[in-house]
Design a protein around this motif. Sequence first.
Motif: not given
Length: 176
Positions: A83-96
């Motif tokens: 669900d792209s409306s949820q927060v992404a794990n942007t702390d992770n290099i692969y989490g965008q």
Amino acid sequence: MKCTAAITLGALCASAAVAQDITGSGHIYVINSTDFQTASPSDSIGCLDVTGAISVSDCATFTRLAVYPLSLSTAAGNCSFTDSSQVANTDNIYGQQSYAYHCRPDYVATAYDQLYTVTGFNYPFLCHNDANCFYDIKELPSEDASKPVWPFVWGSEQVSVPAGHTKVMWYWDKTA
């Protein structure tokens, strides 16, 4: 690393075969461990709430679909990591494009939402995708706030969770 994980899972499956039942309904507890051999429900740091976030004690009842795609739902709806409306794990290099687990009424489950366990685990720890049995949390839940949970993602540039995050497992506690 993936090869090592596959070998480890293969060795685990070759050891004592423990039947796992993740049918019906149950709660999902978040286990603060990354060791399938020693982790147990007593290592729980919370559970998933009706929206799919980690909570200290507001444990939702999840129901597994008995037919394809064998995904989970709560009273809030079908659950997914997509669900792209949820927060992404942007702390992770692969989490965008790694979104927090979330349950909502208008979501149509797909095969990518399926959770399963591996025969041989001492407990029914839930896995997703290709033998990925770990999840990523940034913050421990508090009594007044639930926190997002992401799938564990890694690669050659980042082989574990980001600094300040905790790698956890999910335990299925069947209730019906």
